[in-house]
Design a protein around this motif. Sequence first.
Motif, PDB file in Angstrom:
ATOM      1  N   ALA A 120      -5.268  17.048 -18.046  1.00 57.35           N
ATOM      2  CA  ALA A 120      -6.591  16.426 -18.061  1.00 57.35           C
ATOM      3  C   ALA A 120      -7.690  17.403 -17.671  1.00 57.35           C
ATOM      4  CB  ALA A 120      -6.616  15.227 -17.128  1.00 57.35           C
TER       5      ALA A 120
ATOM      6  N   GLY B  55      -2.231  14.665 -21.027  1.00 55.59           N
ATOM      7  CA  GLY B  55      -3.217  14.792 -19.959  1.00 55.59           C
ATOM      8  C   GLY B  55      -2.928  13.881 -18.784  1.00 55.59           C
TER       9      GLY B  55
ATOM     10  N   GLY C  50      -3.023  10.803 -25.667  1.00 52.71           N
ATOM     11  CA  GLY C  50      -3.595  11.460 -24.495  1.00 52.71           C
ATOM     12  C   GLY C  50      -2.603  11.686 -23.378  1.00 52.71           C
TER      13      GLY C  50
ATOM     14  N   GLY D 206      -5.661  11.579 -18.789  1.00 49.86           N
ATOM     15  CA  GLY D 206      -5.714  11.850 -20.223  1.00 49.86           C
ATOM     16  C   GLY D 206      -5.593  10.593 -21.060  1.00 49.86           C
TER      17      GLY D 206
ATOM     18  N   GLN E  56      -9.315  18.469 -24.480  1.00 53.35           N
ATOM     19  CA  GLN E  56      -8.054  17.720 -24.433  1.00 53.35           C
ATOM     20  C   GLN E  56      -7.662  17.324 -25.852  1.00 53.35           C
ATOM     21  OE1 GLN E  56      -7.982  14.181 -22.005  1.00 53.35           O
ATOM     22  NE2 GLN E  56      -6.116  13.455 -22.972  1.00 53.35           N
TER      23      GLN E  56
ATOM     24  N   THR F 152      -4.311  21.628 -23.488  1.00 54.07           N
ATOM     25  CA  THR F 152      -3.845  20.360 -22.916  1.00 54.07           C
ATOM     26  C   THR F 152      -2.474  20.517 -22.276  1.00 54.07           C
ATOM     27  OG1 THR F 152      -5.127  19.177 -24.581  1.00 54.07           O
ATOM     28  CG2 THR F 152      -3.473  17.912 -23.401  1.00 54.07           C
TER      29      THR F 152
END
Length: 125
Positions: A53, A89, A86, A93, A60, A48
């Motif tokens: 992403a 990302g 996330g 992400g 991820q 990641t």
Amino acid sequence: MTAVDYFITGDHDSARNVLAAALRSQGFEVATSPLGGWSVTRGSVSATVWLGAFAGKSNQRLEYQMQFFDYEGQLVARLNRTNGAGAMGGVIGVSRSADVFTELDQAVGSELTRLGLLANVTHHP
């Protein structure tokens, strides 16, 4: 933060086993956190960091938390997703993290319902 509270009937230890199995069925690892909850993770940090992403949905790095409470004798399991989940990302992400969280919520809720353990569920934005 986004969260889902599952109000679970029956034996608390058995319910925790069902929850762990449902989370693992979605590719997540479950580890006990210092406060007694769980860290729920999937994917590779290094992939990641390097690819963002482009690491892909299964690679991820995603991290959620599960906390446990007692409410009038029922086990309450709270699945949390922080706003920055996330973020490594980028925008894609973060969006993917939200989508995976929804899929995870559905998988957990479906399994608890299938086994007759889910008394109620509350979603928090």
